[in-house]
Design a protein around this motif. Sequence first.
Motif, mmCIF file in Angstrom:
data_model
loop_
_atom_site.group_PDB
_atom_site.id
_atom_site.type_symbol
_atom_site.label_atom_id
_atom_site.label_comp_id
_atom_site.label_asym_id
_atom_site.label_seq_id
_atom_site.Cartn_x
_atom_site.Cartn_y
_atom_site.Cartn_z
ATOM 1 N N ASP A 119 0.958 -1.224 -0.104
ATOM 2 C CA ASP A 119 0.007 0.005 0.079
ATOM 3 C C ASP A 119 0.945 1.213 0.065
ATOM 4 O OD1 ASP A 119 -2.054 -1.502 -0.125
ATOM 5 O OD2 ASP A 119 -2.898 -1.183 1.957
ATOM 6 N N PHE A 120 2.132 1.102 0.570
ATOM 7 C CA PHE A 120 2.749 2.263 0.815
ATOM 8 C C PHE A 120 3.347 2.632 -0.591
ATOM 9 C CE2 PHE A 120 7.289 3.963 1.346
ATOM 10 C CZ PHE A 120 7.028 5.089 2.202
ATOM 11 N N ALA A 121 3.930 1.681 -1.126
ATOM 12 C CA ALA A 121 4.433 1.660 -2.672
ATOM 13 C C ALA A 121 3.389 2.295 -3.735
ATOM 14 C CB ALA A 121 5.038 0.511 -2.991
ATOM 15 N N GLU A 122 2.251 1.798 -3.511
ATOM 16 C CA GLU A 122 1.017 2.418 -4.424
ATOM 17 C C GLU A 122 0.746 3.836 -4.150
ATOM 18 O OE1 GLU A 122 -2.087 2.347 -7.112
ATOM 19 O OE2 GLU A 122 -0.202 0.988 -6.878
ATOM 20 N N ARG A 125 3.689 5.784 -5.490
ATOM 21 C CA ARG A 125 3.392 6.113 -7.145
ATOM 22 C C ARG A 125 2.470 6.910 -7.339
ATOM 23 N NH1 ARG A 125 0.204 4.266 -10.907
ATOM 24 N NH2 ARG A 125 -0.903 3.364 -9.507
ATOM 25 N N LYS A 126 1.257 6.931 -6.714
ATOM 26 C CA LYS A 126 0.270 7.803 -7.047
ATOM 27 C C LYS A 126 0.537 9.278 -6.773
ATOM 28 C CE LYS A 126 -4.008 4.918 -6.420
ATOM 29 N NZ LYS A 126 -4.182 5.097 -7.782
ATOM 30 N N ILE A 127 1.392 9.634 -5.657
ATOM 31 C CA ILE A 127 1.767 10.881 -5.314
ATOM 32 C C ILE A 127 2.846 11.482 -6.219
ATOM 33 C CG2 ILE A 127 3.320 12.065 -3.536
ATOM 34 C CD1 ILE A 127 2.198 10.707 -1.327
ATOM 35 N N LEU A 128 3.675 10.590 -6.829
ATOM 36 C CA LEU A 128 4.514 11.027 -7.818
ATOM 37 C C LEU A 128 3.823 11.098 -9.174
ATOM 38 C CD1 LEU A 128 7.632 8.716 -6.773
ATOM 39 C CD2 LEU A 128 7.481 11.200 -6.719
#
Length: 268
Positions: A119-122, A125-128
Amino acid sequence: IFSIIYNFIIELIFKVSTVLYSDLPFFNRLTLRQARVVLFSRGIIIGGVIYFIGYYLNVLTEKQKVSIEIEQLKKEKLSAQLEELKQQMSPHFLFNSLNSIQRMYVEGNENDANEYMADFAELMRKILDNSGQNTISLNEELTALKLYLNLEQLRCQNKISYSIHIDEHIDTHNTSVPPLIIQPFVENAIWHGILPKKESGHIAIDISQEKHQIKCAIHDDGVGFSPELTTQHKSKGIKITEQRIGNKIIIESTPNQGTTVSFYIKNS
Protein backbone atom coordinates in the motif's frame (compact mmCIF):
# COMPACT_ATOMS: atom_id res chain seq x y z
CA ILE A 1 20.68 44.64 -31.78
CA PHE A 2 19.77 47.94 -30.10
CA SER A 3 23.25 49.36 -30.75
CA ILE A 4 23.01 48.36 -34.42
CA ILE A 5 19.67 50.12 -34.84
CA TYR A 6 20.96 53.19 -32.97
CA ASN A 7 23.99 53.44 -35.28
CA PHE A 8 21.68 53.02 -38.26
CA ILE A 9 19.49 55.97 -37.14
CA ILE A 10 22.55 58.22 -36.65
CA GLU A 11 23.88 57.26 -40.06
CA LEU A 12 20.47 57.89 -41.63
CA ILE A 13 20.23 61.38 -40.12
CA PHE A 14 23.78 62.16 -41.32
CA LYS A 15 22.99 61.04 -44.86
CA VAL A 16 19.74 63.01 -44.92
CA SER A 17 21.56 66.15 -43.80
CA THR A 18 24.21 65.59 -46.52
CA VAL A 19 21.53 65.13 -49.17
CA LEU A 20 19.70 68.26 -48.09
CA TYR A 21 22.82 70.40 -48.32
CA SER A 22 24.09 68.77 -51.52
CA ASP A 23 20.78 69.44 -53.24
CA LEU A 24 21.01 73.23 -52.88
CA PRO A 25 21.57 73.79 -56.67
CA PHE A 26 18.51 71.61 -57.33
CA PHE A 27 16.39 73.66 -54.92
CA ASN A 28 17.59 76.92 -56.54
CA ARG A 29 15.86 75.84 -59.79
CA LEU A 30 12.53 75.21 -58.01
CA THR A 31 9.84 77.65 -57.13
CA LEU A 32 9.18 78.28 -53.45
CA ARG A 33 6.03 76.16 -53.63
CA GLN A 34 7.83 73.24 -55.34
CA ALA A 35 10.69 73.38 -52.82
CA ARG A 36 8.24 73.23 -49.95
CA VAL A 37 6.49 70.20 -51.49
CA VAL A 38 9.81 68.37 -51.97
CA LEU A 39 10.97 69.13 -48.41
CA PHE A 40 7.58 68.14 -46.99
CA SER A 41 7.64 64.83 -48.90
CA ARG A 42 11.16 64.02 -47.76
CA GLY A 43 10.21 64.97 -44.19
CA ILE A 44 7.26 62.56 -44.27
CA ILE A 45 9.45 59.72 -45.59
CA ILE A 46 12.21 60.34 -43.05
CA GLY A 47 9.68 60.77 -40.23
CA GLY A 48 7.95 57.55 -41.28
CA VAL A 49 11.24 55.63 -41.27
CA ILE A 50 12.18 56.99 -37.83
CA TYR A 51 8.67 56.24 -36.50
CA PHE A 52 8.84 52.68 -37.85
CA ILE A 53 12.25 52.14 -36.27
CA GLY A 54 11.01 53.58 -32.97
CA TYR A 55 7.94 51.36 -33.12
CA TYR A 56 10.14 48.34 -33.87
CA LEU A 57 12.40 49.21 -30.96
CA ASN A 58 9.36 49.47 -28.68
CA VAL A 59 8.08 46.06 -29.85
CA LEU A 60 11.49 44.52 -29.20
CA THR A 61 11.57 46.05 -25.73
CA GLU A 62 8.09 44.73 -24.92
CA LYS A 63 9.00 41.26 -26.23
CA GLN A 64 12.10 41.30 -24.08
CA LYS A 65 10.02 42.26 -21.02
CA VAL A 66 7.49 39.51 -21.77
CA SER A 67 10.30 36.98 -22.24
CA ILE A 68 11.80 37.94 -18.86
CA GLU A 69 8.37 37.72 -17.19
CA ILE A 70 7.75 34.27 -18.76
CA GLU A 71 11.08 33.00 -17.49
CA GLN A 72 10.30 34.39 -14.03
CA LEU A 73 6.87 32.71 -14.05
CA LYS A 74 8.46 29.42 -15.09
CA LYS A 75 10.89 29.65 -12.17
CA GLU A 76 8.07 30.53 -9.75
CA LYS A 77 5.92 27.68 -11.08
CA LEU A 78 8.78 25.19 -10.71
CA SER A 79 9.45 26.44 -7.18
CA ALA A 80 5.74 26.12 -6.32
CA GLN A 81 5.63 22.58 -7.76
CA LEU A 82 8.64 21.55 -5.67
CA GLU A 83 7.06 23.11 -2.58
CA GLU A 84 3.78 21.29 -3.30
CA LEU A 85 5.63 18.01 -3.71
CA LYS A 86 7.35 18.56 -0.36
CA GLN A 87 3.95 19.27 1.22
CA GLN A 88 2.45 16.12 -0.33
CA MET A 89 5.35 13.87 0.70
CA SER A 90 5.50 14.70 4.39
CA PRO A 91 8.89 13.73 5.87
CA HIS A 92 7.10 12.69 9.09
CA PHE A 93 4.85 10.30 7.21
CA LEU A 94 7.70 8.77 5.18
CA PHE A 95 9.93 8.31 8.23
CA ASN A 96 7.16 6.81 10.37
CA SER A 97 5.98 4.51 7.58
CA LEU A 98 9.46 3.07 7.09
CA ASN A 99 9.81 2.63 10.86
CA SER A 100 6.45 0.84 10.98
CA ILE A 101 7.49 -1.55 8.20
CA GLN A 102 10.73 -2.31 10.06
CA ARG A 103 8.88 -2.82 13.37
CA MET A 104 6.41 -5.26 11.79
CA TYR A 105 9.21 -7.37 10.32
CA VAL A 106 11.12 -7.35 13.63
CA GLU A 107 7.96 -8.45 15.51
CA GLY A 108 7.39 -11.24 13.00
CA ASN A 109 4.23 -9.75 11.44
CA GLU A 110 5.35 -10.43 7.89
CA ASN A 111 1.86 -10.50 6.40
CA ASP A 112 1.01 -7.08 7.86
CA ALA A 113 4.41 -5.74 6.82
CA ASN A 114 4.02 -6.99 3.24
CA GLU A 115 0.50 -5.53 3.02
CA TYR A 116 1.68 -2.23 4.46
CA MET A 117 4.65 -2.06 2.10
CA ALA A 118 2.45 -2.78 -0.95
CA ASP A 119 0.00 0.00 0.00
CA PHE A 120 2.89 2.35 0.82
CA ALA A 121 4.49 1.74 -2.59
CA GLU A 122 1.14 2.30 -4.33
CA LEU A 123 0.60 5.58 -2.48
CA MET A 124 4.11 6.81 -3.36
CA ARG A 125 3.49 5.96 -7.02
CA LYS A 126 0.23 7.92 -7.00
CA ILE A 127 1.86 10.91 -5.31
CA LEU A 128 4.67 11.03 -7.87
CA ASP A 129 2.29 10.48 -10.82
CA ASN A 130 -0.11 13.19 -9.67
CA SER A 131 2.54 15.74 -8.67
CA GLY A 132 3.00 16.77 -12.31
CA GLN A 133 -0.75 17.32 -12.84
CA ASN A 134 -2.64 20.55 -12.18
CA THR A 135 -5.81 18.58 -11.47
CA ILE A 136 -6.93 14.98 -11.09
CA SER A 137 -10.36 13.42 -10.74
CA LEU A 138 -11.98 13.49 -7.32
CA ASN A 139 -12.13 9.69 -7.52
CA GLU A 140 -8.31 9.50 -7.86
CA GLU A 141 -7.93 11.96 -4.98
CA LEU A 142 -10.13 9.86 -2.70
CA THR A 143 -8.37 6.63 -3.72
CA ALA A 144 -5.01 8.10 -2.64
CA LEU A 145 -6.59 9.49 0.54
CA LYS A 146 -8.01 6.08 1.52
CA LEU A 147 -4.62 4.47 0.93
CA TYR A 148 -3.04 7.03 3.23
CA LEU A 149 -5.69 6.59 5.95
CA ASN A 150 -5.44 2.78 5.81
CA LEU A 151 -1.67 3.03 6.26
CA GLU A 152 -2.08 5.37 9.24
CA GLN A 153 -4.70 3.07 10.78
CA LEU A 154 -2.31 0.15 10.57
CA ARG A 155 0.62 2.19 11.86
CA CYS A 156 -1.37 3.59 14.80
CA GLN A 157 -2.83 0.15 15.59
CA ASN A 158 -6.39 1.18 14.77
CA LYS A 159 -6.45 4.15 17.13
CA ILE A 160 -7.94 6.07 14.19
CA SER A 161 -11.26 5.50 12.46
CA TYR A 162 -12.60 7.48 9.54
CA SER A 163 -15.64 8.02 7.36
CA ILE A 164 -16.02 9.70 3.97
CA HIS A 165 -19.38 11.11 2.87
CA ILE A 166 -19.83 12.30 -0.72
CA ASP A 167 -22.84 14.24 -1.98
CA GLU A 168 -24.84 11.97 -4.30
CA HIS A 169 -25.00 14.77 -6.90
CA ILE A 170 -21.21 14.77 -7.33
CA ASP A 171 -19.75 12.70 -10.16
CA THR A 172 -16.36 11.81 -8.68
CA HIS A 173 -14.97 10.58 -12.02
CA ASN A 174 -15.75 13.85 -13.84
CA THR A 175 -15.02 16.32 -11.05
CA SER A 176 -11.49 17.74 -11.02
CA VAL A 177 -9.53 18.82 -7.95
CA PRO A 178 -5.85 19.68 -7.29
CA PRO A 179 -3.87 16.52 -6.41
CA LEU A 180 -3.62 15.54 -2.72
CA ILE A 181 -5.52 18.64 -1.62
CA ILE A 182 -7.28 16.90 1.30
CA GLN A 183 -4.51 14.66 2.67
CA PRO A 184 -2.42 17.36 4.44
CA PHE A 185 -5.45 18.38 6.54
CA VAL A 186 -6.21 14.76 7.41
CA GLU A 187 -2.56 14.35 8.44
CA ASN A 188 -2.85 17.43 10.69
CA ALA A 189 -6.03 15.99 12.21
CA ILE A 190 -4.20 12.77 13.06
CA TRP A 191 -1.00 14.32 14.41
CA HIS A 192 -2.36 17.39 16.20
CA GLY A 193 -5.91 16.25 16.96
CA ILE A 194 -6.22 12.55 17.66
CA LEU A 195 -2.78 11.21 18.61
CA PRO A 196 -2.27 13.70 21.51
CA LYS A 197 -5.39 12.40 23.28
CA LYS A 198 -5.46 9.13 25.23
CA GLU A 199 -8.44 7.42 23.64
CA SER A 200 -9.05 6.63 19.96
CA GLY A 201 -10.48 9.25 17.63
CA HIS A 202 -12.53 9.64 14.47
CA ILE A 203 -12.03 11.73 11.32
CA ALA A 204 -15.09 12.62 9.24
CA ILE A 205 -14.57 13.85 5.69
CA ASP A 206 -17.56 15.45 4.04
CA ILE A 207 -17.62 16.48 0.37
CA SER A 208 -20.66 18.38 -0.83
CA GLN A 209 -21.83 20.41 -3.82
CA GLU A 210 -22.61 24.11 -3.31
CA LYS A 211 -23.58 25.88 -6.53
CA HIS A 212 -20.51 25.70 -8.80
CA GLN A 213 -18.11 24.75 -6.03
CA ILE A 214 -17.11 21.64 -4.14
CA LYS A 215 -16.98 22.06 -0.38
CA CYS A 216 -14.53 19.88 1.55
CA ALA A 217 -14.83 19.63 5.32
CA ILE A 218 -12.47 17.60 7.53
CA HIS A 219 -13.57 17.18 11.14
CA ASP A 220 -11.73 15.39 13.95
CA ASP A 221 -12.85 14.80 17.54
CA GLY A 222 -9.35 15.39 18.86
CA VAL A 223 -7.94 17.73 21.48
CA GLY A 224 -8.71 20.93 19.55
CA PHE A 225 -7.28 24.32 20.44
CA SER A 226 -8.41 27.78 21.53
CA PRO A 227 -9.95 30.09 18.87
CA GLU A 228 -7.31 32.78 19.53
CA LEU A 229 -4.64 30.28 18.38
CA THR A 230 -6.28 29.79 14.97
CA THR A 231 -3.97 32.25 13.21
CA GLN A 232 -0.94 30.42 14.63
CA HIS A 233 -2.18 27.20 13.03
CA LYS A 234 -2.14 28.82 9.55
CA SER A 235 1.15 27.33 8.44
CA LYS A 236 3.07 27.87 5.22
CA GLY A 237 1.44 24.71 3.89
CA ILE A 238 -2.03 26.21 4.39
CA LYS A 239 -1.00 29.38 2.54
CA ILE A 240 0.25 27.28 -0.38
CA THR A 241 -3.04 25.36 -0.42
CA GLU A 242 -4.99 28.64 -0.46
CA GLN A 243 -2.98 29.69 -3.51
CA ARG A 244 -3.70 26.35 -5.20
CA ILE A 245 -7.47 26.50 -4.71
CA GLY A 246 -7.88 30.29 -4.93
CA ASN A 247 -9.99 30.38 -1.75
CA LYS A 248 -9.49 30.91 1.96
CA ILE A 249 -9.31 27.94 4.33
CA ILE A 250 -11.61 28.16 7.33
CA ILE A 251 -10.43 26.61 10.62
CA GLU A 252 -12.85 26.19 13.55
CA SER A 253 -11.70 24.54 16.75
CA THR A 254 -12.83 24.04 20.33
CA PRO A 255 -10.58 22.68 23.10
CA ASN A 256 -11.36 19.02 23.95
CA GLN A 257 -14.03 18.84 21.24
CA GLY A 258 -12.09 18.83 18.01
CA THR A 259 -11.32 20.81 14.88
CA THR A 260 -13.04 21.37 11.55
CA VAL A 261 -11.20 22.57 8.46
CA SER A 262 -13.28 23.54 5.43
CA PHE A 263 -12.57 25.04 2.02
CA TYR A 264 -14.12 25.41 -1.42
CA ILE A 265 -12.79 24.21 -4.77
CA LYS A 266 -14.18 25.53 -8.05
CA ASN A 267 -15.97 22.70 -9.83
CA SER A 268 -14.23 22.15 -13.19
